[in-house]
Design an enzyme around this catalytic site. Structure first.
Site, short mmCIF file in Angstrom:
data_model
loop_
_atom_site.label_atom_id
_atom_site.label_comp_id
_atom_site.label_asym_id
_atom_site.label_seq_id
_atom_site.Cartn_x
_atom_site.Cartn_y
_atom_site.Cartn_z
N MET A 1 -0.13 1.49 5.06
CA MET A 1 -0.70 1.59 6.78
C MET A 1 -1.91 0.62 6.55
SD MET A 1 -2.50 5.32 6.10
CE MET A 1 -3.54 5.70 4.74
N SER B 1 0.85 -1.09 0.08
CA SER B 1 -0.17 -0.04 -0.02
C SER B 1 0.87 1.22 -0.10
CB SER B 1 -0.96 0.05 1.14
OG SER B 1 -1.95 0.99 1.19
N THR B 2 0.94 2.06 0.96
CA THR B 2 1.66 3.35 1.08
C THR B 2 3.10 3.02 0.89
OG1 THR B 2 -0.12 4.02 2.77
CG2 THR B 2 2.17 5.42 2.42
N ASP C 1 -4.43 -4.71 6.07
CA ASP C 1 -5.00 -5.54 5.15
C ASP C 1 -3.89 -6.66 4.68
OD1 ASP C 1 -6.49 -6.61 3.01
OD2 ASP C 1 -5.70 -5.36 1.41
N HIS D 1 -2.65 -1.14 -3.14
CA HIS D 1 -3.84 -0.14 -3.07
C HIS D 1 -3.53 0.97 -3.85
CE1 HIS D 1 -4.09 -1.84 1.36
NE2 HIS D 1 -4.77 -2.71 0.45
#
Length: 357
Positions: free
Chosen positions: A297, A176-177, A300, A203
């Site tokens: 973050m 993600s991030t 997930d 993401h």
């Protein structure tokens, strides 16, 4: 520090962070102004518009990373051009991005306010100095592997027995991030003859995953594609789930395929890592799966990869020392679901040691 050439955007963003109650704020009206204020204000995070007259956001970002490296969140449009520029920004060192409001900014700004504050708070914890230039470090560390030198592969630690690459198996990756540069580092470290397919849930909005796949395909020895339709999985290929949807695995005529699926409204992040991993365990024996959970973050992927480990699969969590945000891999470690914890620049070598013998 808020950097934007629009006085309206500067005011609206200032109001968002002021309302949050725990931010000290400075503003800059262009890239030159931002660089002039950078050392004096010493921001924990910069929000940076990409399109500004004079010095544009990419040039300013590059200068920030030289003058005083700090986490930067790009304010980006969701167009195809904006996606390419945002991915370039992340390659230069930005840790995240936020969609610029469309249409009447003053009416649309509330829609991004909570997400923007969350992203900036997460960015404030990013490890910039340890995550920059990882792709180049991985290439150097794996030069023996990419050159075909088997000695380099054998020398890498293999805490579990090597897997049999001749049997069908999959590598599942969640991020993600900070994910795009982490994917750079991971995928460029793999040889062209990597024996298993790789399926990735990153993401991201739908307008970004296509440009991301094309960019990675240009720089990697393996082929990289976005999953836009039912796609049979091939060795030496990586498949990125389309953004704003989920990517799931199934069997069709005996072959394992990846396919886009409407995002599950009960899940917060998309493409969902949890949903990808759970679908993979229904399509492939868990002991033929390797799960890799990288920077991001939230949580997930942690629950599903913990289940994968319990059912005989191998799970790897990115170490806190290299993760831009250790939320997702940290949650996996906290649940006891990580069989291995490795710095990002060692994960490609770990996979190569396990599968490329």
């Amino acid at each position: 520090m808020i950097v934007d050439d629009s006085a309206l955007m500067r005011r609206l963003l200032t109001e968002i962070f002021t309302a949050a109650g725990d931010f000290e704020i400075a503003v800059a009206n262009d890239g030159v102004d931002a660089l002039a204020k950078l050392d004096g204000f010493a921001p924990d995070v910069v929000t940076l518009d990409i399109h500004m007259p004079g010095m544009d956001g990419l040039t300013c970002l590059d200068r920030i990373m030289v003058q005083r490296p700090c986490p930067v969140v790009m304010v980006s449009s969701m167009t195809a051009e904006g996606a390419e520029e945002t991915l370039e920004a992340m390659a230069l060192g930005a840790v995240d991005f936020i969609e610029k409001p469309r249409g009447a900014v003053s009416l649309e700004i509330d829609a991004i306010a909570a997400t923007l504050v969350d992203k900036v708070r997460a960015a404030s914890q990013a490890r910039i100095s340890r995550t920059m230039r990882l792709r180049e470090r991985v290439r150097a560390a794996n030069s023996a592997v990419l050159g075909g030198a088997r000695v380099g592969r054998v020398a890498l630690p293999a805490p579990s027995p090597p897997l049999d690459p001749s049997a069908m198996g999959l590598v599942l990756v969640g991020s993600s991030t900070g994910g795009p540069p982490a994917l750079d580092a991971l995928l460029t470290g793999l040889p062209q003859d990597f024996p298993w397919p790789i399926v990735i849930a990153q993401h991201m909005p739908g307008t970004f995953t296509g440009p991301l796949a094309r960019r990675l395909d240009r720089i990697c020895a393996i082929e990289v594609r976005e999953v836009t339709a039912t796609t049979p999985l091939l060795p030496g290929h990586a498949y990125i789930g389309k953004g704003d949807a989920d990517v799931i695995l199934s069997r069709r005529a005996g072959a394992v395929v990846a396919m886009p699926a409407p995002s599950d409204p009960t899940l917060f992040w998309h493409p969902s890592v949890d949903r990808l991993v759970d679908s993979a365990m229904r399509a492939v024996a868990p002991e033929r799966l390797v799960g890799v959970l990288m920077t991001g973050m939230g949580t997930d992927g942690a629950a599903a990869m913990s289940r994968l480990k319990q059912r005989g699969g191998l799970t790897i969590a990115e170490a806190e020392t290299t993760a831009v945000v250790w939320g997702m891999p940290g949650a996996l470690v906290g649940m006891g679901g990580a069989a291995l914890v490795r710095p990002l620049d060692e994960i490609a070598g770990e996979l190569t040691a396990l599968l490329c013998r």
